[in-house]
Design an enzyme around this catalytic site. Sequence first.
Site, PDB file in Angstrom:
ATOM      1  N   LYS A  50       0.834  -1.205   0.000  1.00 34.93           N
ATOM      2  CA  LYS A  50       0.000   0.000   0.000  1.00 34.93           C
ATOM      3  C   LYS A  50       0.870   1.257   0.000  1.00 34.93           C
ATOM      4  O   LYS A  50       0.583   2.208  -0.720  1.00 34.93           O
ATOM      5  CB  LYS A  50      -0.932  -0.005   1.224  1.00 34.93           C
ATOM      6  CG  LYS A  50      -2.045  -1.049   1.120  1.00 34.93           C
ATOM      7  CD  LYS A  50      -2.759  -1.250   2.449  1.00 34.93           C
ATOM      8  CE  LYS A  50      -3.661  -2.487   2.399  1.00 34.93           C
ATOM      9  NZ  LYS A  50      -4.130  -2.904   3.725  1.00 34.93           N
ATOM     10  N   GLN A  94      -5.293  -2.162  10.199  1.00 34.69           N
ATOM     11  CA  GLN A  94      -4.915  -3.391   9.492  1.00 34.69           C
ATOM     12  C   GLN A  94      -5.447  -4.605  10.259  1.00 34.69           C
ATOM     13  O   GLN A  94      -5.146  -4.782  11.439  1.00 34.69           O
ATOM     14  CB  GLN A  94      -3.383  -3.458   9.345  1.00 34.69           C
ATOM     15  CG  GLN A  94      -2.888  -4.590   8.495  1.00 34.69           C
ATOM     16  CD  GLN A  94      -3.230  -4.426   7.007  1.00 34.69           C
ATOM     17  OE1 GLN A  94      -3.215  -3.313   6.467  1.00 34.69           O
ATOM     18  NE2 GLN A  94      -3.571  -5.511   6.349  1.00 34.69           N
ATOM     19  N   ASP A 117     -11.852   1.874   4.932  1.00 35.66           N
ATOM     20  CA  ASP A 117     -12.182   0.449   4.787  1.00 35.66           C
ATOM     21  C   ASP A 117     -13.688   0.184   4.815  1.00 35.66           C
ATOM     22  O   ASP A 117     -14.115  -0.961   4.604  1.00 35.66           O
ATOM     23  CB  ASP A 117     -11.526  -0.345   5.935  1.00 35.66           C
ATOM     24  CG  ASP A 117     -10.268  -1.067   5.489  1.00 35.66           C
ATOM     25  OD1 ASP A 117     -10.026  -1.141   4.271  1.00 35.66           O
ATOM     26  OD2 ASP A 117      -9.536  -1.560   6.366  1.00 35.66           O
TER      27      ASP A 117
END
Length: 287
Positions: A50, A94, A117
Amino acid sequence: MSTLLLDGRAVRAALLPALADRVKALIRPPTLAIVQVGKREDSTAFIKAKIAFGEKIGVNVKHIHLPDTITQQELIAKIQECNADDSIHGIIVQLPLPIALDQDAITEAVDPCKDTDCLTSYSVKRWMEGREDALLPATTRGVKELLAHYKIDLFGKNVVVVGRSMLVGKPLAAFAMNENATVTVCHSKTADLAAETKKADVLIVAAGRPGFIGADQVKEGAIVIDVGINTIKGEKLEDEVSGRKLVGDVDFDAVQPIAGAITPVPGGVGPMTVVALFENLIDICMR
Ligand code: NAP
């Protein structure tokens, strides 16, 4: 039958210039904060991917690395700090988190305006409803864009999703339903998995089980989207997770000859997920 390879790397490369232009058009370069707890190697490798993609398109990625001894309260306080920081535009935690931490409470702590997200209840309601202004979780958005690139329409199709996690299976099923597909969701308690998967015009697999969908579970000509990313230790270095071989949930060599189209692993949905994450971030910045 010739099988179309749904090439996520090629689509990512095709989308990259437009994405970089969208970043340039913003008043200031966006910043994405990635909060990692602990040292899971696969998580670290995904974060590296990322960061590398962010650099390519002019996005700052701030990697906030916290020890796995952190308490729930301390982690929530860290997320609230990011929420209050005007220089941070998007936040992702994460996953998975160490089991001692309450994943739901922690993802819920993210400010919905920075929820890249799309896992806060505010975001979930919007993507479930299929609202036009809803952002989709990155993997689902990645699959959506991959299908769009290859002009694969889900309207009226039988879509079977294997997996029902909040991160992957459920948003993919909701997306397919909102695209007017007829959707079946399978999971570990499904009585006859093959009977269900063989009905699929479009089969989406997100079970986290290396190679477990074989040719006898797929209808001839089906479009097969393999979301699975499984790392197998001790084999050759490949793609983003160094030192490990990546395989999907579909036995690619067996299924490819009968599928109408198929995503490889690596190089299918994975690269699209990274693109989609940054598209979400840029959409957030433009709100
Ligand atoms: P997860 O939370 O472990 O969920 C797995 C799902 O698969 C569960 O719903 C489970 O059913 C179902 N399942 C497990 N074994 C099964 C079986 N034998 N038959 C039918 N269903 C079965 O995993 P996840 O986070 O959704 O991730 C799934 C896979 O996608 C993993 O390989 C992950 O690494 C990968 N992934 C890829 C991307 C990408 O960008 N490509 C992004 C995220 C995740 P139950 O609900 O009954 O337990």
